[in-house]
Design a protein around this motif. Structure first.
Motif, PDB file in Angstrom:
ATOM      1  N   UNK A   1       4.311  10.447  -7.027  1.00  0.00           N
ATOM      2  CA  UNK A   1       4.993  10.659  -8.308  1.00  0.00           C
ATOM      3  C   UNK A   1       4.537  11.903  -9.074  1.00  0.00           C
ATOM      4  N   UNK A   2       3.260  12.302  -8.972  1.00  0.00           N
ATOM      5  CA  UNK A   2       2.881  13.537  -9.684  1.00  0.00           C
ATOM      6  C   UNK A   2       3.783  14.718  -9.329  1.00  0.00           C
ATOM      7  N   UNK A   3       4.341  14.715  -8.100  1.00  0.00           N
ATOM      8  CA  UNK A   3       5.254  15.788  -7.693  1.00  0.00           C
ATOM      9  C   UNK A   3       6.505  15.788  -8.558  1.00  0.00           C
ATOM     10  N   UNK A   4       6.840  14.643  -9.145  1.00  0.00           N
ATOM     11  CA  UNK A   4       8.000  14.565 -10.029  1.00  0.00           C
ATOM     12  C   UNK A   4       7.559  14.696 -11.483  1.00  0.00           C
TER      13      UNK A   4
ATOM     14  N   UNK B   1      -5.096   2.361 -11.764  1.00  0.00           N
ATOM     15  CA  UNK B   1      -4.864   1.009 -12.278  1.00  0.00           C
ATOM     16  C   UNK B   1      -3.373   0.780 -12.527  1.00  0.00           C
ATOM     17  N   UNK B   2      -2.747   1.743 -13.203  1.00  0.00           N
ATOM     18  CA  UNK B   2      -1.323   1.596 -13.512  1.00  0.00           C
ATOM     19  C   UNK B   2      -0.493   1.589 -12.225  1.00  0.00           C
ATOM     20  N   UNK B   3      -0.857   2.463 -11.274  1.00  0.00           N
ATOM     21  CA  UNK B   3      -0.113   2.523 -10.011  1.00  0.00           C
ATOM     22  C   UNK B   3      -0.201   1.179  -9.279  1.00  0.00           C
ATOM     23  N   UNK B   4      -1.406   0.610  -9.204  1.00  0.00           N
ATOM     24  CA  UNK B   4      -1.585  -0.663  -8.506  1.00  0.00           C
ATOM     25  C   UNK B   4      -0.856  -1.781  -9.247  1.00  0.00           C
ATOM     26  N   UNK B   5      -0.957  -1.760 -10.589  1.00  0.00           N
ATOM     27  CA  UNK B   5      -0.291  -2.791 -11.391  1.00  0.00           C
ATOM     28  C   UNK B   5       1.216  -2.744 -11.189  1.00  0.00           C
ATOM     29  N   UNK B   6       1.771  -1.516 -11.278  1.00  0.00           N
ATOM     30  CA  UNK B   6       3.216  -1.349 -11.153  1.00  0.00           C
ATOM     31  C   UNK B   6       3.682  -1.771  -9.749  1.00  0.00           C
TER      32      UNK B   6
ATOM     33  N   UNK C   1       1.277  19.772   3.449  1.00  0.00           N
ATOM     34  CA  UNK C   1       2.480  20.448   2.932  1.00  0.00           C
ATOM     35  C   UNK C   1       2.540  20.473   1.403  1.00  0.00           C
ATOM     36  N   UNK C   2       1.653  19.750   0.724  1.00  0.00           N
ATOM     37  CA  UNK C   2       1.685  19.631  -0.739  1.00  0.00           C
ATOM     38  C   UNK C   2       3.045  19.162  -1.224  1.00  0.00           C
ATOM     39  N   UNK C   3       3.624  18.205  -0.513  1.00  0.00           N
ATOM     40  CA  UNK C   3       4.966  17.736  -0.846  1.00  0.00           C
ATOM     41  C   UNK C   3       5.029  16.237  -0.549  1.00  0.00           C
ATOM     42  N   UNK C   4       5.741  15.495  -1.379  1.00  0.00           N
ATOM     43  CA  UNK C   4       5.761  14.035  -1.251  1.00  0.00           C
ATOM     44  C   UNK C   4       6.787  13.541  -0.236  1.00  0.00           C
ATOM     45  N   UNK C   5       7.554  14.465   0.339  1.00  0.00           N
ATOM     46  CA  UNK C   5       8.602  14.048   1.281  1.00  0.00           C
ATOM     47  C   UNK C   5       8.085  13.174   2.433  1.00  0.00           C
TER      48      UNK C   5
ATOM     49  N   UNK D   1       0.831  -1.215   0.000  1.00  0.00           N
ATOM     50  CA  UNK D   1       0.000   0.000   0.000  1.00  0.00           C
ATOM     51  C   UNK D   1       0.864   1.263   0.000  1.00  0.00           C
ATOM     52  N   UNK D   2       1.995   1.200   0.693  1.00  0.00           N
ATOM     53  CA  UNK D   2       2.904   2.352   0.723  1.00  0.00           C
ATOM     54  C   UNK D   2       3.442   2.624  -0.682  1.00  0.00           C
ATOM     55  N   UNK D   3       3.765   1.544  -1.417  1.00  0.00           N
ATOM     56  CA  UNK D   3       4.281   1.719  -2.785  1.00  0.00           C
ATOM     57  C   UNK D   3       3.193   2.306  -3.682  1.00  0.00           C
ATOM     58  N   UNK D   4       1.956   1.780  -3.536  1.00  0.00           N
ATOM     59  CA  UNK D   4       0.854   2.296  -4.350  1.00  0.00           C
ATOM     60  C   UNK D   4       0.645   3.781  -4.073  1.00  0.00           C
ATOM     61  N   UNK D   5       0.615   4.155  -2.789  1.00  0.00           N
ATOM     62  CA  UNK D   5       0.390   5.560  -2.414  1.00  0.00           C
ATOM     63  C   UNK D   5       1.522   6.440  -2.935  1.00  0.00           C
ATOM     64  N   UNK D   6       2.747   5.930  -2.807  1.00  0.00           N
ATOM     65  CA  UNK D   6       3.903   6.694  -3.281  1.00  0.00           C
ATOM     66  C   UNK D   6       3.813   6.929  -4.789  1.00  0.00           C
ATOM     67  N   UNK D   7       3.432   5.890  -5.538  1.00  0.00           N
ATOM     68  CA  UNK D   7       3.339   6.031  -6.991  1.00  0.00           C
ATOM     69  C   UNK D   7       2.192   6.961  -7.380  1.00  0.00           C
ATOM     70  N   UNK D   8       1.045   6.782  -6.729  1.00  0.00           N
ATOM     71  CA  UNK D   8      -0.158   7.503  -7.157  1.00  0.00           C
ATOM     72  C   UNK D   8      -0.204   8.931  -6.638  1.00  0.00           C
ATOM     73  N   UNK D   9       0.141   9.121  -5.359  1.00  0.00           N
ATOM     74  CA  UNK D   9       0.045  10.456  -4.775  1.00  0.00           C
ATOM     75  C   UNK D   9       1.381  11.183  -4.772  1.00  0.00           C
TER      76      UNK D   9
END
Lengths: 226, 224
Positions: free
Chosen positions: A87-90, A97-102, B188-192, A77-85
């Motif tokens: 990655x947009x910051x990058x 779907x893609x986030x869960x699949x990846x 914070x609107x930040x992924x950190x 779940x941490x990986x899914x959240x990191x990818x979905x919420x």
């Protein structure tokens, strides 16, 4: 209403069930699609990594071991959240779907690599030596002699791990994928009745109970020779 | 590159989110300290019941274990947390997580311990019984210690999965590490903060993963 009537009206409400069954069924197909994508990607990439590891290139092996450890230690779940919420910051946005699949593919990849690697190292060295002395090349020995024996040995743990990770598709509901759980939760909030959740649970049982029973059978059938 | 570091490894944001994250980590540890023993207890009960030979016990037991191994833990959790209030049973997030984990991880631990008990030669039980130990004593003092030793890697591996699984408690708004990180991110609107949570999980669990790798390799070596 008696207690049972009240319970049945809440959890086994025929009217609500009829209304939301098609949505749950759509969710079921989406779950199957997502699971299929994860299994293919995760197992294939895991196998490729195990094969690369068998070639014994030191720095590459350290990298593989680190990546495998990383995705064995992180909660899916941490990986899914990191990818979905995250990655947009990058500047990389992806659908739920893609986030869960990846995410789940990476997790299955890590476990599959570890399992395949265990199988490869479990093949007795004599098998290597015998086929090399018969004049087979490294790759032919690996592909035709070692790998088939390794794969056969690791089928039970691989099947069980794949089932466990595939059940993680329910996590996709967190990033708004309308798979079974997502569809069921939407149904509950529209109907103010938990029957869609009952349907969802039944759908998961219909999907995974046969697989779990099959896994049990495979475990006894292919058990490690002791 | 600077943008990437600013978005994922921003120390100003990290300092700001630190107390929130730390509280979350505390909750994750507390939650693990509750659900792991609970799961072990459930597993022990199931494994001991599985030694009963009557089919009236065996079949329902097998069905119970397979059903709770088939339902994704998150589905079970949502069912308990969002479904049961409709039946007039309000449960707190913590209570829902505890019940869900007891059912789900108990089934997994139960399968592992059952395999462990089955791996102890029947002669051990017979010998202990013939020395005058009661069935309970023989099980507790002779069979179980050997059983646990035989399946220790699997028990550790499952415990790792359970600790990782506590992250799903975020879905029912229990303020554990992942939930707190999401909160901090949305403020914070930040992924950190999410990155920090991932790093925390990794630091916490990497030693266990390494240990498991070594144990598994030893097991394979023994089999040959």
């Amino acid at each position: 209403m008696s207690g049972w009537d009240k319970f049945a009206d809440s959890f086994l409400n025929a009217r609500v069930a009829a209304e939301y069954a098609p949505k749950i069924l759509d969710g079921l197909w989406l779950t199957i699609l997502l699971a299929g994508c994860i299994i293919v990607t995760g197992v294939v990439v895991g196998l490729v990594l195990a094969v690369i590891r068998a070639m014994g290139i030191r720095p590459l092996n350290w990298l593989i071991i680190f990546v495998v450890d990383l995705f064995r230690a992180l909660p899916p779940l941490v990986i899914i959240v990191l990818l979905f919420f995250g990655m947009p910051a990058a500047g990389v946005s992806m659908s739920g779907f893609v986030a869960a699949w990846l995410a789940l593919s990476l997790v299955l990849m890590a476990f599959a690599e570890e399992i395949f690697w265990a199988g490869i190292t479990a093949v007795p060295p004599g098998q290597w030596e015998a086929s090399r002395s018969l004049g087979l090349s490294f790759l032919v020995t690996f592909g035709l002699v070692v790998l088939p024996q390794a794969v056969r040995m690791v089928i039970p743990p691989l099947v069980n791990r794949t089932i466990a990770i595939t059940k993680g598709t329910a996590l996709a509901s967190v990033v708004a994928v309308p798979e079974i759980l997502g569809a069921a939760q939407a149904g509950v909030s529209f109907s103010f009745n938990p029957t869609p959740l009952t349907l969802g649970a039944v759908a998961y049982l219909a999907l995974f109970l046969p697989v779990v029973v099959l896994g049990r059978w495979i475990e006894t059938r292919f058990a490690w020779r002791r | 590159m600077d943008e990437f570091i600013d978005a994922f490894f921003n120390f100003g944001i990290l300092a700001e989110a630190w107390p929130i994250l730390l509280a979350g980590l505390g909750q994750t540890l507390l939650l693990s300290a509750v659900v792991v023993p609970l799961g072990l207890l459930g597993g022990l009960i199931l494994a001991l019941l599985s030694t009963v030979r009557t089919r009236w016990v065996r079949w329902p037991l097998m069905a119970w274990v397979d059903i709770f191994r088939s339902l994704p833990p998150l589905v079970l959790l949502i069912f308990i947390y969002a479904g049961l209030p409709f039946a007039g049973l309000e449960v707190s997030a913590f209570g829902a997580v505890a019940i869900g984990f007891f059912l789900n991880t108990g089934a997994y631990y139960g399968e592992i311990m059952r395999a462990g008990i089955a791996s102890v030669p029947a002669g051990q039980m017979e010998a202990a019984r013939s020395l005058g130990l009661s069935r309970g004593h023989a099980m507790w003092l002779v069979v179980l210690p050997q059983a646990v030793r035989n399946v220790l890697p699997d028990l550790i591996s499952n415990t790792l999965e359970v600790v990782k699984l506590t992250s799903i408690a975020a879905v029912v708004a229990l303020p554990e590490l992942l939930f707190q990180a999401r909160q901090a991110q949305s403020v914070t609107f930040n992924a950190t903060p999410i990155m920090a949570a991932a790093v925390a999980y990794f630091i916490l669990l990497w030693p266990v993963v390494r240990l498991l790798s070594t144990l598994e390799n030893k097991q394979i070596a023994r089999r040959n």
